[in-house]
Motif scaffolding. Structure first.
Motif, PDB file in Angstrom:
ATOM      1  N   HIS A  24      28.745  58.668  47.084  1.00  0.00           N
ATOM      2  CA  HIS A  24      28.339  57.326  46.678  1.00  0.00           C
ATOM      3  C   HIS A  24      29.671  56.425  46.687  1.00  0.00           C
ATOM      4  CE1 HIS A  24      24.404  58.729  45.077  1.00  0.00           C
ATOM      5  NE2 HIS A  24      25.037  59.410  44.632  1.00  0.00           N
ATOM      6  N   THR A  25      30.815  57.307  46.905  1.00  0.00           N
ATOM      7  CA  THR A  25      31.859  56.306  46.960  1.00  0.00           C
ATOM      8  C   THR A  25      32.890  56.917  48.064  1.00  0.00           C
ATOM      9  OG1 THR A  25      33.270  57.722  45.750  1.00  0.00           O
ATOM     10  CG2 THR A  25      32.107  56.276  44.646  1.00  0.00           C
ATOM     11  N   GLN A  26      33.705  56.320  48.735  1.00  0.00           N
ATOM     12  CA  GLN A  26      34.611  56.683  49.659  1.00  0.00           C
ATOM     13  C   GLN A  26      35.384  57.849  49.590  1.00  0.00           C
ATOM     14  OE1 GLN A  26      36.453  53.541  51.852  1.00  0.00           O
ATOM     15  NE2 GLN A  26      34.829  52.091  51.853  1.00  0.00           N
TER      16      GLN A  26
END
Length: 347
Positions: A24-26
């Motif tokens: 969901h995040t880099q």
């Protein structure tokens, strides 16, 4: 009933896909990507790089009007040499400027090999009939200013085993090569990826080639090889994958395909679009025919949706494009040639 259909269905459904994309995040993407890339390299059992010099040998140069066609030979491993055609635009000369010309690795799939992609018959004579499913796409690319290297895949065309040399031109040596390699703890896909990386090494040895402007395009089995190569080798800055992108469940596990498609333990690692997702956030174009029976469009749409979720997390949705064309198992080119030019031309 004694048929094992349900057994296969449950076998596919029960796989763990340990590296399915869920980030969901880099930061989570970076962790996922590193783990999956390492596991993919292990599964392919890539040959050790740099153990033998390429020793490029020029075999022939032909003036084709708008471009020069050079036939070369590269050494890729002990006891392995690979012929390639290199298409060079006429404007590319030693005076063209160091590191200014974009380049493409153009990979064939099944058929009679690299000659089929560049307007030649199996015996090397000029082809006079229609272009066929490959649409002579390397020629379209060289006309747009790319240096294009077209390698002969291990097991196809001029690189068939001696026992297969007298068979019809579209016959290949994939089965014996892949099974022998599997028995030795290696994979045919791994050797082919290694040889595509050798092609990039060769391109980078040319003074005219711009190191940051190398792309690739592959169709069918060549699409598999180029997608795996782009997933691993970040020297590839943009990739076109044609006539292959799907899910394993909807394509190569749903009907018989050539043995070169199968890599041990892949279902415990990830599904096909996860592997392609390693290319992100670099530009990726997916070509697929609406009536491709070997790689059904429904599976392609599933794969594209999964890829979109990966590019979305990286805020790179514009780097992923598609060409769903009204054809069968064939190259489109409607977007691909100009798309590669746009992404690899000097800014």
């Amino acid at each position: 009933m004694w048929n094992p259909d349900e057994f296969l269905e449950q076998l596919y459904a029960s796989q763990t896909y340990r590296h399915t994309f869920k980030a969901h995040t880099q930061a989570e993407w970076s962790e996922w990507r590193a783990a999956l890339k390492e596991r993919l390299i292990q599964a392919l059992v890539l040959p050790q790089r740099g153990t033998v010099p390429l020793n490029p040998v020029s075999l022939e140069r032909v003036d084709c009007g708008e471009y020069i066609r050079e036939h070369i030979e590269l050494t890729t491993d002990r006891y392995l040499t690979m012929p390639c055609y290199v298409l060079i635009p006429k404007h590319v000369t030693p005076q063209a400027g160091e590191g200014t010309v974009p380049a493409i690795v153009a990979c064939p799939g099944h058929g009679y090999g690299y000659k089929q992609l560049i307007g030649l018959m199996p015996d090397g004579s000029d082809r006079e009939d229609e272009v066929g499913i490959y649409k002579d796409y390397p020629i379209e690319l060289v006309k747009r200013g790319f240096i294009v290297i077209v390698p002969e895949l291990l097991g196809l065309g001029d690189r068939r085993l001696l026992q297969d040399q007298d068979k019809e031109p579209n016959a290949n040596s994939c089965f014996r090569l892949s099974t022998n390699l599997l028995m030795a703890g290696k994979t045919l896909a791994g050797y082919r990826v290694h040889e595509m990386m050798c092609c990039i090494d060769y391109l980078l040895s040319l003074n005219e080639v711009a190191p940051q402007r190398i792309g690739c395009m592959g169709f069918s089995g060549g699409g598999l090889v180029m997608a795996l190569t782009a997933a691993i080798d970040e020297r590839i800055q943009a990739a076109v994958i044609s006539g292959y992108t799907n899910t394993y469940g909807d394509s190569i596990l749903a009907k018989p395909h050539c043995s070169d498609n199968y890599i041990p333990d892949m279902l415990n690692i990830a599904e096909m679009p996860d592997i392609w997702g390693l290319i992100a956030p670099r530009p990726l174009l997916i070509e697929s025919g609406e009536f491709d029976l070997g790689f059904p469009i429904a599976g392609t749409i599933k794969a594209l949706n999964h890829l979109k979720s990966i590019y979305h997390v990286l805020d790179a949705e514009e780097q992923l494009e598609e060409d769903i064309h009204p054809g069968k198992h064939e190259i489109s080119g409607a977007k691909a040639y100009d798309w590669l030019h746009r992404h690899l031309s000097a800014q």
